[in-house]
Motif scaffolding. Structure first.
Motif, PDB file in Angstrom:
ATOM      1  N   THR A 102      12.708   2.095  -4.342  1.00  0.00           N
ATOM      2  CA  THR A 102      12.989   0.938  -3.483  1.00  0.00           C
ATOM      3  C   THR A 102      12.056   0.947  -2.270  1.00  0.00           C
ATOM      4  O   THR A 102      11.490   1.990  -1.914  1.00  0.00           O
ATOM      5  N   ASP A 103      11.945  -0.208  -1.643  1.00  0.00           N
ATOM      6  CA  ASP A 103      11.127  -0.307  -0.440  1.00  0.00           C
ATOM      7  C   ASP A 103      11.679   0.556   0.685  1.00  0.00           C
ATOM      8  O   ASP A 103      10.916   1.184   1.428  1.00  0.00           O
ATOM      9  N   ASP A 104      12.988   0.617   0.817  1.00  0.00           N
ATOM     10  CA  ASP A 104      13.592   1.452   1.860  1.00  0.00           C
ATOM     11  C   ASP A 104      13.254   2.923   1.658  1.00  0.00           C
ATOM     12  O   ASP A 104      12.985   3.651   2.621  1.00  0.00           O
ATOM     13  N   LYS A 105      13.231   3.366   0.417  1.00  0.00           N
ATOM     14  CA  LYS A 105      12.869   4.756   0.130  1.00  0.00           C
ATOM     15  C   LYS A 105      11.386   4.996   0.397  1.00  0.00           C
ATOM     16  O   LYS A 105      10.999   6.078   0.830  1.00  0.00           O
ATOM     17  N   MET A 106      10.565   3.986   0.149  1.00  0.00           N
ATOM     18  CA  MET A 106       9.136   4.106   0.460  1.00  0.00           C
ATOM     19  C   MET A 106       8.930   4.298   1.960  1.00  0.00           C
ATOM     20  O   MET A 106       8.141   5.149   2.384  1.00  0.00           O
ATOM     21  N   ILE A 107       9.653   3.522   2.741  1.00  0.00           N
ATOM     22  CA  ILE A 107       9.540   3.613   4.197  1.00  0.00           C
ATOM     23  C   ILE A 107      10.043   4.967   4.689  1.00  0.00           C
ATOM     24  O   ILE A 107       9.420   5.607   5.536  1.00  0.00           O
TER      25      ILE A 107
ATOM     26  N   VAL B 291      -1.841   2.197   9.022  1.00  0.00           N
ATOM     27  CA  VAL B 291      -0.626   1.389   8.840  1.00  0.00           C
ATOM     28  C   VAL B 291      -0.934   0.184   7.963  1.00  0.00           C
ATOM     29  O   VAL B 291      -0.156  -0.162   7.069  1.00  0.00           O
ATOM     30  N   LYS B 292      -2.066  -0.430   8.197  1.00  0.00           N
ATOM     31  CA  LYS B 292      -2.461  -1.587   7.388  1.00  0.00           C
ATOM     32  C   LYS B 292      -2.599  -1.194   5.927  1.00  0.00           C
ATOM     33  O   LYS B 292      -2.153  -1.924   5.030  1.00  0.00           O
ATOM     34  N   ALA B 293      -3.193  -0.044   5.656  1.00  0.00           N
ATOM     35  CA  ALA B 293      -3.349   0.423   4.277  1.00  0.00           C
ATOM     36  C   ALA B 293      -1.993   0.660   3.624  1.00  0.00           C
ATOM     37  O   ALA B 293      -1.786   0.294   2.456  1.00  0.00           O
ATOM     38  N   LEU B 294      -1.065   1.250   4.350  1.00  0.00           N
ATOM     39  CA  LEU B 294       0.267   1.496   3.795  1.00  0.00           C
ATOM     40  C   LEU B 294       1.024   0.200   3.553  1.00  0.00           C
ATOM     41  O   LEU B 294       1.766   0.076   2.578  1.00  0.00           O
ATOM     42  N   SER B 295       0.829  -0.777   4.427  1.00  0.00           N
ATOM     43  CA  SER B 295       1.548  -2.042   4.263  1.00  0.00           C
ATOM     44  C   SER B 295       1.131  -2.768   2.992  1.00  0.00           C
ATOM     45  O   SER B 295       1.902  -3.553   2.440  1.00  0.00           O
ATOM     46  N   GLY B 296      -0.062  -2.495   2.513  1.00  0.00           N
ATOM     47  CA  GLY B 296      -0.536  -3.104   1.272  1.00  0.00           C
ATOM     48  C   GLY B 296       0.221  -2.655   0.039  1.00  0.00           C
ATOM     49  O   GLY B 296       0.103  -3.266  -1.027  1.00  0.00           O
ATOM     50  N   LEU B 297       1.026  -1.615   0.165  1.00  0.00           N
ATOM     51  CA  LEU B 297       1.814  -1.130  -0.969  1.00  0.00           C
ATOM     52  C   LEU B 297       3.071  -1.960  -1.207  1.00  0.00           C
ATOM     53  O   LEU B 297       3.697  -1.849  -2.256  1.00  0.00           O
ATOM     54  N   PHE B 298       3.418  -2.790  -0.233  1.00  0.00           N
ATOM     55  CA  PHE B 298       4.650  -3.577  -0.336  1.00  0.00           C
ATOM     56  C   PHE B 298       4.353  -4.975  -0.865  1.00  0.00           C
ATOM     57  O   PHE B 298       3.311  -5.559  -0.564  1.00  0.00           O
ATOM     58  N   LEU B 299       5.288  -5.512  -1.632  1.00  0.00           N
ATOM     59  CA  LEU B 299       5.085  -6.798  -2.282  1.00  0.00           C
ATOM     60  C   LEU B 299       5.551  -7.984  -1.460  1.00  0.00           C
ATOM     61  O   LEU B 299       5.203  -9.122  -1.772  1.00  0.00           O
ATOM     62  N   ASN B 300       6.348  -7.744  -0.420  1.00  0.00           N
ATOM     63  CA  ASN B 300       6.841  -8.877   0.364  1.00  0.00           C
ATOM     64  C   ASN B 300       6.743  -8.590   1.858  1.00  0.00           C
ATOM     65  O   ASN B 300       6.668  -7.444   2.290  1.00  0.00           O
TER      66      ASN B 300
ATOM     67  N   GLU C  87       8.932  -9.049   4.253  1.00  0.00           N
ATOM     68  CA  GLU C  87      10.094  -8.400   4.873  1.00  0.00           C
ATOM     69  C   GLU C  87       9.944  -6.887   4.848  1.00  0.00           C
ATOM     70  O   GLU C  87      10.203  -6.208   5.851  1.00  0.00           O
ATOM     71  N   SER C  88       9.511  -6.343   3.735  1.00  0.00           N
ATOM     72  CA  SER C  88       9.322  -4.892   3.640  1.00  0.00           C
ATOM     73  C   SER C  88       8.194  -4.417   4.538  1.00  0.00           C
ATOM     74  O   SER C  88       8.284  -3.353   5.146  1.00  0.00           O
ATOM     75  N   ARG C  89       7.130  -5.214   4.612  1.00  0.00           N
ATOM     76  CA  ARG C  89       6.032  -4.861   5.520  1.00  0.00           C
ATOM     77  C   ARG C  89       6.525  -4.816   6.961  1.00  0.00           C
ATOM     78  O   ARG C  89       6.192  -3.906   7.713  1.00  0.00           O
ATOM     79  N   TYR C  90       7.317  -5.814   7.361  1.00  0.00           N
ATOM     80  CA  TYR C  90       7.853  -5.837   8.717  1.00  0.00           C
ATOM     81  C   TYR C  90       8.766  -4.641   8.962  1.00  0.00           C
ATOM     82  O   TYR C  90       8.767  -4.072  10.063  1.00  0.00           O
ATOM     83  N   ASN C  91       9.536  -4.265   7.965  1.00  0.00           N
ATOM     84  CA  ASN C  91      10.380  -3.077   8.097  1.00  0.00           C
ATOM     85  C   ASN C  91       9.535  -1.817   8.302  1.00  0.00           C
ATOM     86  O   ASN C  91       9.892  -0.949   9.090  1.00  0.00           O
ATOM     87  N   LEU C  92       8.427  -1.739   7.600  1.00  0.00           N
ATOM     88  CA  LEU C  92       7.509  -0.609   7.790  1.00  0.00           C
ATOM     89  C   LEU C  92       6.954  -0.634   9.207  1.00  0.00           C
ATOM     90  O   LEU C  92       6.958   0.371   9.909  1.00  0.00           O
ATOM     91  N   PHE C  93       6.471  -1.806   9.640  1.00  0.00           N
ATOM     92  CA  PHE C  93       5.883  -1.913  10.974  1.00  0.00           C
ATOM     93  C   PHE C  93       6.888  -1.544  12.064  1.00  0.00           C
ATOM     94  O   PHE C  93       6.509  -0.951  13.076  1.00  0.00           O
TER      95      PHE C  93
END
Length: 80
Positions: free
Chosen positions: A38-43, A60-69, A71-77
């Motif tokens: 899941t995205d939460d587990k990725m974070i 951070v930008k490189a890691l955000s590219g692993l997410f498909l949406n 919302e998940s990118r914002y959660n990472l940020f």
């Protein structure tokens, strides 16, 4: 909270962090993140793997590219 070091006007990276996350570990982290279900587990994996080290905006930008949406990118940020 993880610290992000942003570039200055002349594209120079701030050097006030003594414990940077090494670029050499990015591939290891990415592999661990994509193996999560899941995205939460990725974070959570990223947060644990990086620990108290500083990361660059490029990392951070490189890691955000692993997410498909977004919302998940914002959660990472929000972790940084």
């Amino acid at each position: 909270m993880i610290r992000i070091l942003r570039s200055h006007q002349n594209n120079q990276i701030r050097n006030d962090c003594t414990n940077m996350f090494p670029d050499e570990d990015m591939d290891k982290l990415r592999k661990k993140m994509v193996s999560q279900s899941t995205d939460d587990k990725m974070i959570a994996t990223a947060k644990k793997f990086i620990g108290n080290r500083c990361v660059s905006t490029a990392q951070v930008k490189a890691l955000s590219g692993l997410f498909l949406n977004d919302e998940s990118r914002y959660n990472l940020f929000s972790q940084f």
